[in-house]
Design an enzyme around this catalytic site. Structure first.
Site, PDB file in Angstrom:
ATOM      1  N   CYS A 180     -11.379 -40.886  16.422  1.00 10.03           N
ATOM      2  CA  CYS A 180     -11.349 -41.776  17.582  1.00 10.03           C
ATOM      3  C   CYS A 180     -12.727 -42.410  17.804  1.00 10.03           C
ATOM      4  O   CYS A 180     -13.112 -43.277  17.035  1.00 10.03           O
ATOM      5  CB  CYS A 180     -10.807 -41.034  18.801  1.00 10.03           C
ATOM      6  SG  CYS A 180     -10.044 -42.186  19.955  1.00 10.03           S
ATOM      7  N   HIS A 197      -5.800 -38.964  16.880  1.00  7.77           N
ATOM      8  CA  HIS A 197      -6.290 -37.584  16.945  1.00  7.77           C
ATOM      9  C   HIS A 197      -5.436 -36.663  16.076  1.00  7.77           C
ATOM     10  O   HIS A 197      -4.459 -36.080  16.579  1.00  7.77           O
ATOM     11  CB  HIS A 197      -6.231 -37.078  18.390  1.00  7.77           C
ATOM     12  CG  HIS A 197      -7.212 -37.735  19.299  1.00  7.77           C
ATOM     13  ND1 HIS A 197      -8.411 -37.169  19.637  1.00  7.77           N
ATOM     14  CD2 HIS A 197      -7.166 -38.930  19.932  1.00  7.77           C
ATOM     15  CE1 HIS A 197      -9.066 -37.978  20.452  1.00  7.77           C
ATOM     16  NE2 HIS A 197      -8.335 -39.059  20.651  1.00  7.77           N
ATOM     17  N   GLU A 231      -6.088 -33.773  15.113  1.00  6.82           N
ATOM     18  CA  GLU A 231      -6.240 -32.358  15.496  1.00  6.82           C
ATOM     19  C   GLU A 231      -5.099 -31.869  16.389  1.00  6.82           C
ATOM     20  O   GLU A 231      -4.756 -30.688  16.370  1.00  6.82           O
ATOM     21  CB  GLU A 231      -7.599 -32.130  16.183  1.00  6.82           C
ATOM     22  CG  GLU A 231      -7.785 -32.721  17.583  1.00  6.82           C
ATOM     23  CD  GLU A 231      -8.230 -34.181  17.585  1.00  6.82           C
ATOM     24  OE1 GLU A 231      -8.031 -34.872  16.563  1.00  6.82           O
ATOM     25  OE2 GLU A 231      -8.764 -34.648  18.626  1.00  6.82           O
TER      26      GLU A 231
END
Ligand code: GLN
Length: 542
Positions: free
Chosen positions: A388, A514, A516
């Site tokens: 990001c 994102h 993650e």
């Protein structure tokens, strides 16, 4: 998904006693994992007592990372644990705050829904809480809903939640169980575990009309039978419902520790549910085996501005652990403060790293340090992953130092820059309200076939979760492409650049989304897996 009968849905509430930070989220996720491993379909919900409508507007220093769901809710980081353990996505309904409860009730009041009536905490606020808890049960997707109540019993803020639990327990009878997570402090001087704080916190719950069914006791030392009997006697629970939760070396140990203590069995008994089968934890055990027996070690630098609080990067840290296991390597994270990083010290601070990850974030603070770190990774051909804001910084660094666009920036940091290589999205320009107005949740992305990203995902069509207002400025697209920073991932619906890669670099990827948030024990995220792999290869060359 198979539809379940909603009348038979069972509800489990998890409250906390004595202190905060005992790990209700991990206990809830571990119990859910065991029930899932027995063949039940389980979801977990978090009720947060603060008045913010959601944690999206909170600084990470307050409550750690803001987790984002597929459907674009900005939520508490515990939802990340739920997803990582269960491998089932959560949604907006899985996180409720006092702010959102009051907002709904007040909006209804303005619409005239309670015309003539005084709107009160009981029953209006508690009814709305109960409605939110039952919403998940009513989806027909779950056999069991676990609801974790944020805060500690006795807090003024969480009282309406506790009252709603009391009412639901009364209404649901054996379809409801209450687990109280508490602490048994160890007194070094006398060498004893003390039960008094737990007795008091159960008394507080009893004052509110709730008899807990199960006590899960956090402790540094094993809990003797004598202490279990004492707790059972003072707190009106069966002795087998006193569960030891001893400090673990990793959160991923907790499901197996709870299995050993038979928490799942005690819960099923209470809910009058059959055991179905012994929990199938083979994959989980294999994961743990690899986690504890790595064959190599790599060092990853995590560059961010909230380094003092590791919880601010929870999902990134966990995704690195998952990727490490899948590469059978241990990932040693060096936390690097972007505000303290500059041209002079970048080499000293980043030396010896096998991979550099530049974290997401908002605002100007620490931005130049991030850009320095990226320059170092690019020039020294160290594997790099930018997430990001980390991706946006990679674009800025490349513009300034390779394309020669002096002063290039994001208009978030410098609205007057001559080269706005990162700019506000068109549909964001008129938005003035802050809460829930970013580009949030899952969006599609198409990958170029001859890219490292494609190699990682093994497919062209992917969908990833977003949380940002700014984006790569397509006016500069050609310049980048021609000089070797390639936009390899594009949103098929609006042409936004979602991934950039460097051509002449062993592994340099920046992603606007994102990754993650989607990494779980069962499905480690492919970009993290390949990033760690590239770091492993780099470490061998050294
Ligand atoms: N601040 C940047 C934006 O809003 C990046 C956000 C992030 O890193 N999550 O676009």
């Amino acid at each position: 998904m198979e539809q379940k009968s909603t009348t038979a849905v069972k509800y489990i509430f998890v409250t906390g006693g004595v202190t905060s930070s005992l790990g209700k989220g991990i206990i809830s996720a571990s119990l859910a994992k065991l029930l899932q491993a027995r063949g039940y379909s389980v979801t977990i919900q978090k009720l947060d007592p603060y008045i913010n409508v959601d944690p999206g507007t909170l600084n990470p220093y307050e409550h750690g990372e803001c987790f984002v769901t597929n459907d674009g809710a900005e939520t508490d980081l515990d939802l990340g644990h739920y997803e990582r353990f269960l491998n089932v996505p959560t949604s907006q309904s899985n996180n409720v705050t006092t702010g959102s409860i009051y907002q709904t009730v007040i909006n209804k009041e303005r619409e005239g829904a309670y015309l003539g009536k005084t709107v009160q905490v009981i029953p209006h606020i508690t009814d709305e809480i109960k409605r939110r808890v039952k919403l998940l049960g009513e989806t027909g997707q779950f056999d069991i809903v676990i609801t974790e109540i944020g805060g500690t019993v006795g807090d003024i803020e969480s009282l309406p939640y506790i009252e709603a639990v009391r009412q639901m327990k009364w209404e649901l009878g054996s379809s409801c169980a209450v687990i109280h997570l508490t602490l048994l402090p160890y007194l070094n001087v006398t060498g004893e575990l003390k039960t008094k704080p737990t007795q008091h916190s159960v008394k507080t719950l009893l004052e509110y009309g709730i008899q807990p069914d199960i006590l899960v006791c956090r402790s540094e030392k094993p809990i003797s039978m004598e202490i279990r009997r004492k707790l059972a006697l003072f707190c009106n629970v069966n002795v087998n419902a006193v569960i030891e939760s001893i400090d673990a070396t990793t959160i991923y140990d907790v499901p197996l520790l709870m299995l050993k203590e038979q928490l799942d069995k005690v819960v099923l008994n209470k809910l009058k549910l059959p055991g179905k089968q012994e929990p199938d934890m083979e994959n989980w055990k294999a994961f743990l085996g690899k986690l504890k027996n790595p064959t190599s070690e790599i060092k990853i630098g995590l560059v961010g501005k909230y380094i003092e609080l590791k919880d601010a990067y929870k999902s990134i840290n966990e995704a690195l652990i998952h990727a490490g296991v899948s590469n059978e390597t241990s990932v040693n994270v060096r936390w690097i403060h972007s505000e303290k990083l500059d041209k002079e010290n970048v080499e000293a601070k980043l030396e010896g790293l096998h991979g550099i990850l530049v974290a997401p974030g908002f605002g100007d603070r620490g931005i130049e340090g991030k850009i320095e770190a990226i320059k170092y990774a690019r020039e020294n051909k160290i594997p790099f992953l930018g997430i990001c804001l980390g991706m946006q910084c990679a674009v800025i660094e490349y513009s300034r130092n390779v394309l020669g666009l002096t002063g290039a920036h994001s208009t978030e940091m410098n609205p007057k820059t001559k080269y706005p290589v990162i700019d506000i999205m068109e549909n964001q320009k008129k938005i003035t309200r802050k809460g829930g107005t970013m580009r949030l949740g899952e969006y599609a992305c198409t990958l170029q076939k001859n890219s490292k990203s494609f190699q990682a995902y093994g497919k062209q069509k992917i969908a990833e979760r977003h949380r940002h207002r700014f984006e790569f400025n397509n006016k500069f697209l050609k310049k980048f492409e021609e000089s070797g920073m390639i936009p390899v991932g594009i949103n098929p619906d609006n042409n936004l650049v979602e991934i950039v890669e460097l051509k002449n670099h062993p592994w340099f990827i920046g992603v606007q989304f994102h990754p993650e948030y989607k990494s779980t024990v069962e499905n480690p995220h492919p970009l993290f897996v390949k990033f760690v792999k590239a770091a492993g290869e780099y470490s061998k060359q050294k």
